[in-house]
Design a protein around this motif. Structure first.
Motif, PDB file in Angstrom:
ATOM      1  N   ASP A   1      -4.256   0.445   5.281  1.00 47.80           N
ATOM      2  CA  ASP A   1      -3.766  -0.442   4.223  1.00 47.80           C
ATOM      3  C   ASP A   1      -4.395  -0.085   2.876  1.00 47.80           C
ATOM      4  OD1 ASP A   1      -2.189  -1.804   6.010  1.00 47.80           O
ATOM      5  OD2 ASP A   1      -3.584  -3.470   6.287  1.00 47.80           O
ATOM      6  N   GLU A   2      -5.703   0.194   2.888  1.00 45.64           N
ATOM      7  CA  GLU A   2      -6.393   0.572   1.652  1.00 45.64           C
ATOM      8  C   GLU A   2      -5.828   1.877   1.101  1.00 45.64           C
ATOM      9  OE1 GLU A   2     -10.458   0.790   2.737  1.00 45.64           O
ATOM     10  OE2 GLU A   2     -10.706  -1.376   2.991  1.00 45.64           O
TER      11      GLU A   2
ATOM     12  N   SER B   1      -2.792   3.112   1.627  1.00 42.50           N
ATOM     13  CA  SER B   1      -1.435   2.881   1.125  1.00 42.50           C
ATOM     14  C   SER B   1      -1.464   2.197  -0.237  1.00 42.50           C
ATOM     15  CB  SER B   1      -0.645   2.026   2.125  1.00 42.50           C
ATOM     16  OG  SER B   1      -0.484   2.702   3.346  1.00 42.50           O
ATOM     17  N   SER B   2      -2.326   1.191  -0.379  1.00 42.79           N
ATOM     18  CA  SER B   2      -2.410   0.460  -1.652  1.00 42.79           C
ATOM     19  C   SER B   2      -2.817   1.383  -2.791  1.00 42.79           C
ATOM     20  CB  SER B   2      -3.416  -0.691  -1.529  1.00 42.79           C
ATOM     21  OG  SER B   2      -2.976  -1.647  -0.590  1.00 42.79           O
ATOM     22  N   LYS B   3      -3.784   2.256  -2.507  1.00 43.46           N
ATOM     23  CA  LYS B   3      -4.263   3.175  -3.543  1.00 43.46           C
ATOM     24  C   LYS B   3      -3.166   4.154  -3.948  1.00 43.46           C
ATOM     25  CE  LYS B   3      -8.179   6.163  -4.684  1.00 43.46           C
ATOM     26  NZ  LYS B   3      -9.493   6.692  -4.222  1.00 43.46           N
TER      27      LYS B   3
ATOM     28  N   LEU C   1       0.151   3.765  -3.556  1.00 41.43           N
ATOM     29  CA  LEU C   1       1.290   3.080  -4.167  1.00 41.43           C
ATOM     30  C   LEU C   1       0.987   2.608  -5.586  1.00 41.43           C
ATOM     31  CD1 LEU C   1       2.546   0.985  -1.113  1.00 41.43           C
ATOM     32  CD2 LEU C   1       3.653   2.987  -2.129  1.00 41.43           C
ATOM     33  N   SER C   2      -0.296   2.564  -5.944  1.00 41.27           N
ATOM     34  CA  SER C   2      -0.666   2.134  -7.296  1.00 41.27           C
ATOM     35  C   SER C   2      -0.452   3.241  -8.321  1.00 41.27           C
ATOM     36  CB  SER C   2      -2.133   1.684  -7.328  1.00 41.27           C
ATOM     37  OG  SER C   2      -3.006   2.789  -7.118  1.00 41.27           O
TER      38      SER C   2
ATOM     39  N   GLN D   1       4.514   2.584   7.285  1.00 39.72           N
ATOM     40  CA  GLN D   1       3.827   2.793   6.012  1.00 39.72           C
ATOM     41  C   GLN D   1       4.049   4.212   5.502  1.00 39.72           C
ATOM     42  OE1 GLN D   1      -0.286   1.556   6.443  1.00 39.72           O
ATOM     43  NE2 GLN D   1       0.237  -0.527   5.876  1.00 39.72           N
TER      44      GLN D   1
ATOM     45  N   HIS E   1       7.804   6.516  -2.055  1.00 37.22           N
ATOM     46  CA  HIS E   1       7.058   6.482  -3.312  1.00 37.22           C
ATOM     47  C   HIS E   1       6.864   7.896  -3.845  1.00 37.22           C
ATOM     48  CE1 HIS E   1       4.507   4.834  -6.388  1.00 37.22           C
ATOM     49  NE2 HIS E   1       3.475   5.578  -6.021  1.00 37.22           N
TER      50      HIS E   1
END
Length: 238
Positions: free
Chosen positions: A72-73, A75-77, A79-80, A140, A147
């Motif tokens: 999750d971390e 993916s978040s990084k 996608l940012s 994911q 993305h």
């Protein structure tokens, strides 16, 4: 007056169980092995767990949960990262690489237990945990591929679902190979090779050409810097 219970007993038992399961496997492990290692009584064990299988399930769930948080971390990084120039794409790829190395380093550090995790503990009772994680990783991956398309990194003429399944399956096989290695491999180099293979198949050719030229320039610059450093240090050959 009854002696107060050890507030750390559960954690001690789980630490001991992790070591015992890693050494002996689930089938050959005994509750006595766990309690002896934890320096606690069998009564203390059964106060917290109904069986060794229950302790194993909790360990298994903990490992999978940790991997999910790391995923999750990551993916978040990724996608940012907003669309930009080639430097932005390079930053995106570097972020992907950094998290891949972190995840696979964790797998190596916990390789004995991870080997059992990847096999679902050898039982259908646990297999769904790793299967659920694999499905989550695949979903994911599809989001991250989309993305990457929006960033201008990947081509647009491939099936996202099929590519995500292929990539997730590939990383699964790499993980299974890693946990069987007798000595720690160069995980950074391993990930770069894997990423290069995937990138070569999915990246836009024009972007890949630019990235390769930049990589060659950077390698040449580092070679020159190393040469100047050696010369400055008075190193001679011959």
């Amino acid at each position: 007056m009854p002696r107060p219970s050890d507030p750390h007993a559960r954690a001690r038992l789980l630490d001991a169980a992790r070591a015992v399961f890693s050494d002996r496997g689930l089938d050959r492990a005994k509750v006595e092995d766990i309690t002896t290692r934890a320096q606690l009584s069998k009564g203390a064990f059964y106060l917290h767990f109904g069986s060794k299988e229950e302790a194993f399930r909790e360990l298994l769930a903990g490992v999978v949960s940790h991997l999910e948080r790391m995923l999750d971390e990551s993916s978040s990084k990724q996608l940012s990262v907003a669309p930009g120039d080639v430097a932005t794409i390079r930053a995106y790829l570097d972020a992907c690489h950094e998290k891949n190395v972190e995840i696979f380093a964790y797998i190596w550090e916990n390789r004995a237990l991870m080997a059992m995790v990847l096999e679902g503990g050898g039982s259908a009772s646990y297999q769904h945990l790793i299967e659920d994680f694999a499905q989550r990783a695949q979903r994911q991956t599809a989001v991250l591929l989309q993305h990457g398309v929006s960033l201008g990194l990947y081509r647009t003429d491939f099936d996202l679902s099929a590519a995500a399944a292929f990539l997730a399956g590939g990383f699964d096989r790499v993980a299974r190979k890693l946990v069987r290695e007798p000595h720690r491999p160069d995980i950074d180099a391993m990930m770069r090779q894997v990423e290069a293979l995937f990138l070569g198949g999915l990246a836009r050719r024009d972007v890949l050409d630019v990235l390769n030229r930049e990589e060659q320039k950077l390698s040449g610059k580092h070679a020159v810097e190393r040469g100047e450093s050696l010369a400055g240090g008075g190193v001679t050959t011959g």
